[in-house]
Design a protein around this motif. Structure first.
Motif: not given
Ligand SMILES: Cc1cc2nc3c(=O)[nH]c(=O)nc-3n(C[C@H](O)[C@H](O)[C@H](O)COP(=O)(O)O)c2cc1C
Length: 211
Positions: A41-46, A58-62, A70-74
């Motif tokens: 999964a992509p994260f730009s709070a990074y 890395i900031g992962a929002m719930d 939590p998101k799967d990554t977190a």
């Molecule tokens: C370019 C891009 C950047 C993203 N950055 C974030 C981020 O910094 N934090 C976040 O919580 N979600 C972010 N997202 C959304 C997550 O990638 C999305 O919720 C993803 O499905 C999470 O997957 P996971 O549940 O497998 O971790 C971003 C999406 C995109 C397309």
């Protein structure tokens, strides 16, 4: 316009913050769940936060929709303590975007995006074979703040394709790597190809001479 954050909804705050704090690098994070399943999964709070020790944040929002899920990554990082940050370059943008789709739990984003993996050197989570650079990380700590998790990771190893390294530094040949940045939440990104501006630091000595 002036905005008082206390009067904004979480969504409005998000919209404004990610529009102003930009461009942001994108970490395409690979992680593993406790059953061995791989996630990307992509994260730009990074960003990197310090280099000695080498810590990234890395900031992962719930998950949206209330609660504290939590998101799967977190969740994976909390449970296994390992992850890989794959650097997102121009040629990986579309695959990266597919990885952000909320597929059902039994569907692998990696497969859906047509990506494959290669083993890491120091951790059990693999890197993406298509990524030109990747950083193997171990969880340093995870802070739970409101409906978000801030993951602090310590980089233990890096992979960079030879053609993007100047061994003299070593330096990354960033002008050749073509990393991309995220601008806002409306699908806007920036390319770095042919976009570099060189601005060397000024020593105080040179500053005085120029006056
Ligand atoms: C370019 C891009 C950047 C993203 N950055 C974030 C981020 O910094 N934090 C976040 O919580 N979600 C972010 N997202 C959304 C997550 O990638 C999305 O919720 C993803 O499905 C999470 O997957 P996971 O549940 O497998 O971790 C971003 C999406 C995109 C397309």
């Amino acid at each position: 316009m002036d905005f008082e954050l206390e009067k904004l909804t979480a969504r409005e705050t998000y919209n404004l913050m990610i529009g102003l704090i930009a461009p942001r690098p994108i970490a395409l994070v690979t992680s593993r769940n406790e059953d061995g399943g791989l996630n990307a999964a992509p994260f730009s709070a990074y960003n990197y936060l310090c280099t000695d020790p080498p810590i990234v944040g890395i900031g992962a929002m719930d998950r949206p929709g209330g609660g504290f899920i939590p998101k799967d990554t977190a969740r994976n990082i909390r449970r296994t303590g390992e992850f890989v940050i794959n650097v997102v370059t121009e040629d990986l943008m579309h695959q990266m975007n597919i990885c952000a789709t909320d597929f059902p739990p039994d569907v692998s984003e990696i497969d859906m995006a047509g990506l494959t993996t290669l083993p890491s050197k120091h951790i059990s989570v693999p890197r993406l074979a298509q990524a030109h650079a990747a950083m193997e990380c171990v969880e340093f700590t995870t802070l739970e703040i409101g409906r978000s998790r801030i993951i602090l990771g310590k980089i233990v190893a890096m992979y960079i394709e030879d053609r993007f390294v100047d061994p003299a530094g070593p330096y990354v040949l960033s002008e050749d790597l073509h990393a991309v940045g995220r601008m806002n939440g409306q699908g806007a990104y920036v390319k770095t190809r042919d976009a570099f501006i060189h601005l060397p630091r000024i020593s105080y000595e040179d500053w005085q001479k120029s006056k």
